[in-house]
Design an enzyme around this catalytic site. Structure first.
Site, PDB file in Angstrom:
ATOM      1  N   ASN A   1      42.848  46.179  53.299  1.00 31.45           N
ATOM      2  CA  ASN A   1      41.688  45.361  52.949  1.00 31.45           C
ATOM      3  C   ASN A   1      42.039  43.889  53.157  1.00 31.45           C
ATOM      4  OD1 ASN A   1      40.713  47.811  52.117  1.00 31.45           O
ATOM      5  ND2 ASN A   1      40.415  47.235  49.981  1.00 31.45           N
TER       6      ASN A   1
ATOM      7  N   CYS B   1      41.438  52.485  43.183  1.00 25.30           N
ATOM      8  CA  CYS B   1      40.337  51.527  43.206  1.00 25.30           C
ATOM      9  C   CYS B   1      40.226  50.930  41.809  1.00 25.30           C
ATOM     10  CB  CYS B   1      39.034  52.223  43.604  1.00 25.30           C
ATOM     11  SG  CYS B   1      37.567  51.184  43.486  1.00 25.30           S
ATOM     12  N   GLY B   2      40.420  49.613  41.699  1.00 28.10           N
ATOM     13  CA  GLY B   2      40.423  48.978  40.380  1.00 28.10           C
ATOM     14  C   GLY B   2      39.064  48.976  39.712  1.00 28.10           C
ATOM     15  N   ASN B   3      38.005  48.621  40.454  1.00 25.75           N
ATOM     16  CA  ASN B   3      36.662  48.674  39.866  1.00 25.75           C
ATOM     17  C   ASN B   3      36.279  50.108  39.542  1.00 25.75           C
ATOM     18  OD1 ASN B   3      36.178  45.890  39.985  1.00 25.75           O
ATOM     19  ND2 ASN B   3      35.491  46.012  42.101  1.00 25.75           N
TER      20      ASN B   3
ATOM     21  N   ASN C   1      30.543  46.700  42.798  1.00 24.20           N
ATOM     22  CA  ASN C   1      31.195  47.773  43.547  1.00 24.20           C
ATOM     23  C   ASN C   1      30.689  49.080  42.946  1.00 24.20           C
ATOM     24  OD1 ASN C   1      34.755  48.207  44.359  1.00 24.20           O
ATOM     25  ND2 ASN C   1      32.968  48.541  45.609  1.00 24.20           N
TER      26      ASN C   1
ATOM     27  N   CYS D   1      36.216  43.983  44.746  1.00 23.80           N
ATOM     28  CA  CYS D   1      37.247  45.001  44.938  1.00 23.80           C
ATOM     29  C   CYS D   1      38.319  44.761  43.883  1.00 23.80           C
ATOM     30  CB  CYS D   1      37.838  44.902  46.345  1.00 23.80           C
ATOM     31  SG  CYS D   1      39.281  45.954  46.606  1.00 23.80           S
ATOM     32  N   GLY D   2      38.500  45.707  42.977  1.00 30.74           N
ATOM     33  CA  GLY D   2      39.403  45.499  41.850  1.00 30.74           C
ATOM     34  C   GLY D   2      40.853  45.340  42.260  1.00 30.74           C
ATOM     35  N   THR D   3      41.351  46.233  43.126  1.00 30.35           N
ATOM     36  CA  THR D   3      42.736  46.084  43.572  1.00 30.35           C
ATOM     37  C   THR D   3      42.888  44.828  44.429  1.00 30.35           C
ATOM     38  OG1 THR D   3      42.265  47.581  45.426  1.00 30.35           O
ATOM     39  CG2 THR D   3      43.311  48.546  43.458  1.00 30.35           C
TER      40      THR D   3
END
Length: 267
Positions: free
Chosen positions: A175, A72-74, A11, A202-204
């Protein structure tokens, strides 16, 4: 403007130091920057900005279409690695969904391994959309989680787009994360709104997938004060999600994975 390209499990992001507040980007400029043929190319843009104590910085995130206002986690791991390389010692930050704690577990060349605290999850909703069973939860961004078989061949873009625009999650959308267990590992593929395509990770979404999968398997049998560790296989990279289940979600949620510096860019 000086930009730094990072990627977290594939990502990818363009990150800039905006602590002086001089950078202001329109949605059109962000879209141009993120265009993979006519711009630099990225899944999103992040600005690192000043934040009040007790935070070390503020994370401002935009999707590749210029939309913002989500976590956004990433990206959170990547901006943590960026802050560390800027010499910022306090890596706890504030984002659109609230405060986050972060720690760098390892450094190896351009790759940092970052453990990032995510928001608690309060509530999982269950939908059937065009015959597809999906769980809905918010981990800083809105997500649908869908168990499937033969994930490798699954039509992620086709069904992801259909679910993302479904009436059940309108008007904001969500998402769509498609999951399949493989032993102790959970395989995840994600269609991201704002990018409007499948992304490498996708981190989240990975966080949402892990929590929803645990509740699906355990059917609400929640161990008291017992942390859960779920290894994740994204499209290419491996990550992990740790959390303490609650009857309707999770607390003490952490996402761990790589954040890699790619290049410095003058735009």
């Amino acid at each position: 403007m000086v930009l730094y390209k990072y990627q977290g499990a594939g990502n990818d992001f363009l990150v800039a130091d905006n602590r002086d507040g001089k950078i202001s980007l329109t949605p059109e400029e962000i879209s141009q920057l993120c265009d993979r043929r006519y711009g630099v190319g990225a899944d999103g843009v992040m600005l690192l900005e000043e934040a009040p104590e007790p935070y070390g910085f503020k994370m401002v995130y935009y999707n590749s279409d210029g939309s913002g206002g989500m976590m956004c986690g990433n990206g959170g791991r990547c901006i943590t690695a960026f802050a560390h390389r800027l010499g910022i010692n306090n890596l706890n930050f504030i984002a659109a969904d609230g405060p986050h704690e972060a720690v760098i577990l390892a450094e190896e060349g351009p790759v940092d391994t970052v453990k990032l605290k995510m928001k608690d999850v309060h509530g999982i909703e269950h939908y059937t959309i065009d015959g597809i069973k999906a769980d809905f939860l918010d981990t800083g961004t809105r997500h649908l989680v869908i168990p499937v078989e033969n994930l490798k061949e699954y039509p992620v873009v086709e069904n992801g787009r259909k679910l993302r625009y479904s009436a059940e999650v309108a008007p904001v959308g969500a998402n769509a994360n498609f999951i399949e267990p493989d032993g102790d590992t959970l395989k995840v593929r994600t269609y991201e709104k704002g990018v409007e395509d499948e992304t490498y990770a996708c981190g989240t979404g990975i966080t949402a997938a892990a929590i929803a999968h645990w509740h699906l398997v355990n059917r609400g049998q929640v161990p008291v004060h017992k942390a859960v560790h779920i290894p994740i296989q994204a499209k290419r990279d491996r990550l992990a999600v740790d959390f303490v289940p609650t009857p309707s979600g999770a607390t003490s949620v952490y996402l761990t994975g790589p954040a890699t510096f790619v290049a410095k860019i003058i735009w």
